[in-house]
Design a protein around this motif. Structure first.
Motif, mmCIF file in Angstrom:
data_model
loop_
_atom_site.group_PDB
_atom_site.id
_atom_site.type_symbol
_atom_site.label_atom_id
_atom_site.label_comp_id
_atom_site.label_asym_id
_atom_site.label_seq_id
_atom_site.Cartn_x
_atom_site.Cartn_y
_atom_site.Cartn_z
ATOM 1 N N ARG A 130 -1.378 4.192 7.891
ATOM 2 C CA ARG A 130 -0.253 4.585 8.749
ATOM 3 C C ARG A 130 0.903 3.583 8.635
ATOM 4 O O ARG A 130 2.061 3.976 8.731
ATOM 5 N N SER A 131 0.587 2.302 8.465
ATOM 6 C CA SER A 131 1.639 1.284 8.457
ATOM 7 C C SER A 131 2.265 1.086 7.097
ATOM 8 O O SER A 131 3.335 0.499 7.007
ATOM 9 N N GLY A 132 1.644 1.568 6.022
ATOM 10 C CA GLY A 132 2.188 1.372 4.693
ATOM 11 C C GLY A 132 3.200 2.443 4.323
ATOM 12 O O GLY A 132 3.562 3.313 5.109
ATOM 13 N N MET A 133 3.666 2.371 3.081
ATOM 14 C CA MET A 133 4.599 3.363 2.577
ATOM 15 C C MET A 133 3.887 4.680 2.334
ATOM 16 O O MET A 133 2.747 4.697 1.877
ATOM 17 N N ALA A 191 -9.083 -5.109 0.624
ATOM 18 C CA ALA A 191 -9.561 -6.002 -0.430
ATOM 19 C C ALA A 191 -8.731 -5.857 -1.694
ATOM 20 O O ALA A 191 -8.375 -6.857 -2.344
ATOM 21 N N LEU A 192 -8.404 -4.622 -2.061
ATOM 22 C CA LEU A 192 -7.600 -4.413 -3.269
ATOM 23 C C LEU A 192 -6.140 -4.772 -3.036
ATOM 24 O O LEU A 192 -5.450 -5.178 -3.977
ATOM 25 N N ALA A 193 -5.651 -4.630 -1.807
ATOM 26 C CA ALA A 193 -4.266 -5.011 -1.524
ATOM 27 C C ALA A 193 -4.086 -6.519 -1.583
ATOM 28 O O ALA A 193 -2.981 -7.002 -1.867
ATOM 29 N N GLU A 194 -5.137 -7.273 -1.316
ATOM 30 C CA GLU A 194 -5.043 -8.727 -1.374
ATOM 31 C C GLU A 194 -5.002 -9.256 -2.803
ATOM 32 O O GLU A 194 -4.490 -10.346 -3.042
ATOM 33 N N THR A 195 -5.547 -8.497 -3.746
ATOM 34 C CA THR A 195 -5.700 -9.005 -5.109
ATOM 35 C C THR A 195 -4.893 -8.229 -6.143
ATOM 36 O O THR A 195 -5.001 -8.521 -7.327
ATOM 37 N N ASN A 196 -4.094 -7.254 -5.725
ATOM 38 C CA ASN A 196 -3.272 -6.475 -6.645
ATOM 39 C C ASN A 196 -1.840 -6.419 -6.130
ATOM 40 O O ASN A 196 -1.599 -6.562 -4.933
ATOM 41 N N ASP A 197 -0.917 -6.183 -7.059
ATOM 42 C CA ASP A 197 0.485 -6.067 -6.663
ATOM 43 C C ASP A 197 0.741 -4.799 -5.862
ATOM 44 O O ASP A 197 1.465 -4.820 -4.867
ATOM 45 N N VAL A 198 0.143 -3.683 -6.292
ATOM 46 C CA VAL A 198 0.354 -2.395 -5.639
ATOM 47 C C VAL A 198 -0.991 -1.680 -5.555
ATOM 48 O O VAL A 198 -1.787 -1.720 -6.495
ATOM 49 N N VAL A 199 -1.228 -1.031 -4.425
ATOM 50 C CA VAL A 199 -2.404 -0.183 -4.235
ATOM 51 C C VAL A 199 -1.919 1.224 -3.925
ATOM 52 O O VAL A 199 -1.194 1.428 -2.947
ATOM 53 N N ILE A 200 -2.292 2.172 -4.761
ATOM 54 C CA ILE A 200 -1.891 3.571 -4.582
ATOM 55 C C ILE A 200 -3.109 4.354 -4.111
ATOM 56 O O ILE A 200 -4.161 4.336 -4.749
ATOM 57 N N VAL A 201 -2.960 5.025 -2.987
ATOM 58 C CA VAL A 201 -4.056 5.753 -2.364
ATOM 59 C C VAL A 201 -3.766 7.245 -2.441
ATOM 60 O O VAL A 201 -2.757 7.711 -1.894
ATOM 61 N N ILE A 215 0.855 -1.193 0.000
ATOM 62 C CA ILE A 215 0.000 0.000 0.000
ATOM 63 C C ILE A 215 0.890 1.242 0.000
ATOM 64 O O ILE A 215 1.762 1.380 0.857
ATOM 65 N N VAL A 216 0.668 2.127 -0.944
ATOM 66 C CA VAL A 216 1.416 3.384 -1.050
ATOM 67 C C VAL A 216 0.428 4.524 -0.869
ATOM 68 O O VAL A 216 -0.492 4.697 -1.684
ATOM 69 N N THR A 217 0.597 5.293 0.188
ATOM 70 C CA THR A 217 -0.274 6.432 0.478
ATOM 71 C C THR A 217 0.426 7.714 0.071
ATOM 72 O O THR A 217 1.543 7.979 0.515
ATOM 73 N N MET A 218 -0.237 8.496 -0.746
ATOM 74 C CA MET A 218 0.340 9.742 -1.248
ATOM 75 C C MET A 218 -0.446 10.909 -0.688
ATOM 76 O O MET A 218 -1.682 10.948 -0.786
ATOM 77 N N THR A 219 0.266 11.869 -0.087
ATOM 78 C CA THR A 219 -0.356 13.052 0.503
ATOM 79 C C THR A 219 0.415 14.296 0.098
ATOM 80 O O THR A 219 1.521 14.214 -0.446
ATOM 81 N N SER A 220 -0.162 15.436 0.401
ATOM 82 C CA SER A 220 0.493 16.718 0.124
ATOM 83 C C SER A 220 0.147 17.692 1.230
ATOM 84 O O SER A 220 -0.859 17.529 1.930
ATOM 85 N N GLY A 221 0.994 18.716 1.383
ATOM 86 C CA GLY A 221 0.758 19.706 2.422
ATOM 87 C C GLY A 221 -0.424 20.603 2.132
ATOM 88 O O GLY A 221 -1.104 21.062 3.048
#
Length: 207
Positions: free
Chosen positions: A200-203, A175-185, A70-76
């Motif tokens: 919080r626990s992912g990248m 659910a999507l992390a179980e069935t895909n290689d990468v999940v981008i949020v 899981i890759v979580t992308m945020t911005s200020g």
């Protein structure tokens, strides 16, 4: 020469007896104990002298890596191109033959389907996600998502009055992390990270 000299007797000057701390001085009629002298601790080995043990430690640190994709992308703040960056990352991974899911979790200003031009495509939106028990079947959800350039997209429709609860967001991500290689949020300014444990626990990538 004086013959009346007496032999000199050497006087032996002795210092008062000192016993180690906590041990009383022996009396005249008590046998003198044999004290053990202090032995310095062994010298610590240098790094080149140490031998690595092949045994695992008794208490090993455990890390939950079940959802390490899981890759979580945020911005200020808004307007920095976070959604474009998340979309291009998902597109690049799909070009490299990785199954990738793109989730729009910006519930303040998210319109990822409009950005990608798939707002009229049929598919599941976040307002339609229902997870009363906090669990969604991953294969079934993958089948219901819209496709964009080989990327499965779960957009958020801000015109809908219903905003998903945090357990529904977590159930969709898992659910999507179980069935895909990468999940981008695409998490916008990160207001959802404190309530969803998987975010919080992912990248995390901050733009």
């Amino acid at each position: 020469m004086n013959s009346n000299t007496t032999p000199r007797v050497a006087r032996r000057i002795t210092s008062p007896a000192v016993a180690p701390p906590g041990i009383p001085l022996p009396t005249d009629d008590a046998p003198i104990p044999a004290y053990r002298y202090y032995t310095p601790p062994p010298r610590p080995l240098a790094s080149c002298e140490r031998q690595r043990s092949g045994e695992a430690p008794a208490l090993a640190l455990t890390t939950d890596t079940s959802f390490h994709n899981i890759v979580t992308m945020t911005s200020g703040h808004g307007g920095v191109g976070l959604s474009v960056m998340a979309s291009m990352l998902a597109w690049t991974l799909a070009r490299r033959e990785h199954s990738c899911a793109l989730i729009d979790a910006d519930f303040v200003a998210g319109c990822l389907d409009l950005l990608l031009g798939v707002e009229r495509e049929p598919g599941l939106r976040f307002s339609q996600v229902d997870a009363p028990l906090g669990r969604i079947e991953g294969d079934a959800m993958n089948h219901e998502l819209m496709m964009w350039e080989g990327v499965r997209v779960l957009p958020y429709d801000p015109w809908s009055a219903r905003q998903p609860d945090w357990w529904e967001v977590q159930a969709a991500i898992r659910a999507l992390a179980e069935t895909n290689d990468v999940v981008i949020v695409d998490a916008g300014q990160g207001g959802l990270i404190e309530t969803v444990p998987d975010l919080r626990s992912g990248m995390q990538v901050i733009a």
